[in-house]
Design a protein around this motif. Structure first.
Motif, mmCIF file in Angstrom:
data_model
loop_
_atom_site.group_PDB
_atom_site.id
_atom_site.type_symbol
_atom_site.label_atom_id
_atom_site.label_comp_id
_atom_site.label_asym_id
_atom_site.label_seq_id
_atom_site.Cartn_x
_atom_site.Cartn_y
_atom_site.Cartn_z
ATOM 1 N N GLY A 169 114.042 -5.161 69.146
ATOM 2 C CA GLY A 169 113.853 -4.130 70.155
ATOM 3 C C GLY A 169 115.020 -3.948 71.094
ATOM 4 N N SER A 170 116.040 -4.775 70.964
ATOM 5 C CA SER A 170 117.177 -4.667 71.866
ATOM 6 C C SER A 170 118.096 -3.524 71.475
ATOM 7 C CB SER A 170 117.972 -5.971 71.881
ATOM 8 O OG SER A 170 119.148 -5.813 72.649
ATOM 9 N N ARG A 171 118.580 -2.827 72.506
ATOM 10 C CA ARG A 171 119.579 -1.770 72.336
ATOM 11 C C ARG A 171 120.927 -2.196 72.915
ATOM 12 N NH1 ARG A 171 117.028 3.638 71.962
ATOM 13 N NH2 ARG A 171 114.797 3.317 71.734
ATOM 14 N N SER A 172 121.011 -3.408 73.398
ATOM 15 C CA SER A 172 122.223 -3.885 74.044
ATOM 16 C C SER A 172 123.103 -4.619 73.057
ATOM 17 C CB SER A 172 121.880 -4.824 75.194
ATOM 18 O OG SER A 172 123.051 -5.418 75.711
ATOM 19 N N SER A 173 124.372 -4.208 72.993
ATOM 20 C CA SER A 173 125.296 -4.867 72.077
ATOM 21 C C SER A 173 125.464 -6.348 72.420
ATOM 22 C CB SER A 173 126.649 -4.165 72.089
ATOM 23 O OG SER A 173 127.220 -4.208 73.386
ATOM 24 N N ARG A 174 125.190 -6.711 73.656
ATOM 25 C CA ARG A 174 125.349 -8.116 74.060
ATOM 26 C C ARG A 174 124.353 -9.029 73.354
ATOM 27 N NH1 ARG A 174 125.892 -5.450 79.022
ATOM 28 N NH2 ARG A 174 123.690 -5.802 79.461
ATOM 29 N N ASP A 175 123.252 -8.453 72.881
ATOM 30 C CA ASP A 175 122.235 -9.257 72.201
ATOM 31 C C ASP A 175 122.492 -9.417 70.714
ATOM 32 O OD1 ASP A 175 119.619 -7.853 74.277
ATOM 33 O OD2 ASP A 175 120.771 -9.704 74.523
ATOM 34 N N TYR A 176 123.488 -8.741 70.198
ATOM 35 C CA TYR A 176 123.785 -8.788 68.770
ATOM 36 C C TYR A 176 124.896 -9.801 68.535
ATOM 37 C CZ TYR A 176 120.825 -4.724 68.048
ATOM 38 O OH TYR A 176 119.745 -3.880 67.973
ATOM 39 N N ASN A 177 124.602 -10.797 67.721
ATOM 40 C CA ASN A 177 125.510 -11.926 67.539
ATOM 41 C C ASN A 177 126.433 -11.801 66.332
ATOM 42 O OD1 ASN A 177 122.588 -13.350 68.493
ATOM 43 N ND2 ASN A 177 124.410 -13.765 69.721
ATOM 44 N N TYR A 178 126.047 -10.985 65.393
ATOM 45 C CA TYR A 178 126.828 -10.845 64.171
ATOM 46 C C TYR A 178 127.177 -9.372 63.962
ATOM 47 C CZ TYR A 178 124.888 -15.476 63.445
ATOM 48 O OH TYR A 178 124.523 -16.789 63.606
ATOM 49 N N TRP A 179 128.425 -9.127 63.552
ATOM 50 C CA TRP A 179 128.922 -7.770 63.415
ATOM 51 C C TRP A 179 129.677 -7.614 62.098
ATOM 52 C CZ3 TRP A 179 128.194 -3.913 67.113
ATOM 53 C CH2 TRP A 179 127.584 -4.334 68.305
ATOM 54 N N GLY A 180 129.534 -6.422 61.522
ATOM 55 C CA GLY A 180 130.356 -6.067 60.377
ATOM 56 C C GLY A 180 131.710 -5.562 60.844
ATOM 57 N N GLN A 181 132.521 -5.162 59.884
ATOM 58 C CA GLN A 181 133.887 -4.759 60.184
ATOM 59 C C GLN A 181 133.981 -3.308 60.645
ATOM 60 O OE1 GLN A 181 132.562 -4.833 57.198
ATOM 61 N NE2 GLN A 181 133.287 -3.009 56.119
ATOM 62 N N GLY A 182 132.944 -2.528 60.432
ATOM 63 C CA GLY A 182 132.936 -1.137 60.848
ATOM 64 C C GLY A 182 133.347 -0.198 59.727
ATOM 65 N N THR A 183 132.827 1.015 59.792
ATOM 66 C CA THR A 183 133.193 2.054 58.836
ATOM 67 C C THR A 183 133.350 3.360 59.613
ATOM 68 O OG1 THR A 183 132.605 3.111 56.737
ATOM 69 C CG2 THR A 183 130.789 2.600 58.217
ATOM 70 N N GLN A 184 134.422 4.083 59.324
ATOM 71 C CA GLN A 184 134.760 5.277 60.100
ATOM 72 C C GLN A 184 133.988 6.484 59.603
ATOM 73 O OE1 GLN A 184 136.820 5.575 62.833
ATOM 74 N NE2 GLN A 184 136.218 7.736 62.936
ATOM 75 N N VAL A 185 133.444 7.236 60.554
ATOM 76 C CA VAL A 185 132.806 8.515 60.269
ATOM 77 C C VAL A 185 133.526 9.579 61.096
ATOM 78 C CG1 VAL A 185 130.709 9.889 60.529
ATOM 79 C CG2 VAL A 185 130.558 7.509 59.753
ATOM 80 N N THR A 186 134.021 10.589 60.426
ATOM 81 C CA THR A 186 134.727 11.670 61.097
ATOM 82 C C THR A 186 134.077 12.992 60.719
ATOM 83 O OG1 THR A 186 136.804 10.428 61.016
ATOM 84 C CG2 THR A 186 136.947 12.797 61.428
ATOM 85 N N VAL A 187 133.689 13.763 61.744
ATOM 86 C CA VAL A 187 133.010 15.035 61.524
ATOM 87 C C VAL A 187 133.860 16.141 62.142
ATOM 88 C CG1 VAL A 187 130.885 16.340 61.806
ATOM 89 C CG2 VAL A 187 130.799 13.840 61.682
ATOM 90 N N SER A 188 134.263 17.079 61.331
ATOM 91 C CA SER A 188 135.099 18.173 61.803
ATOM 92 C C SER A 188 134.289 19.465 61.872
ATOM 93 C CB SER A 188 136.303 18.348 60.889
ATOM 94 O OG SER A 188 135.875 18.611 59.574
ATOM 95 N N THR A 189 134.794 20.390 62.682
ATOM 96 C CA THR A 189 134.102 21.684 62.832
ATOM 97 C C THR A 189 134.486 22.624 61.703
ATOM 98 O OG1 THR A 189 135.901 22.433 64.264
ATOM 99 C CG2 THR A 189 133.970 21.481 65.330
#
Length: 122
Positions: free
Chosen positions: A102-122
């Protein structure tokens, strides 16, 4: 320990759809809720959505009705289906794990992936 690997980002036009995936592994990953966060250049990291392995979900107001989180227990993977994408959805998207359901705070998340980029153009 929990390991998370995201995939599925890309460059699309406004109104298009993308599906992100987050594959989880490790000894304790099923004790964690998985969340999606995003961070645009110059902005704070913000909560997007989260899902438990029993498929309980929660969403940020900005994506409610457009984004859908799903889980595939057989694949140990969670997904974020992103529909009707807008330029303001452009960001680096992260998958993260927390034991604080139920947490929405990044401080409560202990493990993270490397990230993936999403780019949306007009």
């Amino acid at each position: 320990q929990v390991q998370l690997v995201e995939s599925g980002g890309g460059s699309v036009q406004a109104g298009d759809s993308l599906r992100l995936a987050c594959a989880a592994s490790g000894r304790t990953f099923r004790r964690h809720m998985l969340g999606w966060f995003r961070q645009a250049p110059g902005k704070d990291r913000e909560f997007v959505a989260a899902i438990t392995w029993s498929a309980w979900t929660m969403y940020a107001a900005s994506v409610q009705g457009r984004f859908i989180a799903a889980v595939d227990n057989g694949m140990d993977t969670v997904f974020l289906q992103m529909n009707d994408l807008k330029p303001e959805d452009t960001a680096l998207y992260f998958c993260a794990a927390t034991i604080s359901v139920g947490s929405r705070s990044s401080r409560d998340y202990n493990y993270w992936g490397q990230g993936t980029q999403v780019t949306v153009s007009t």
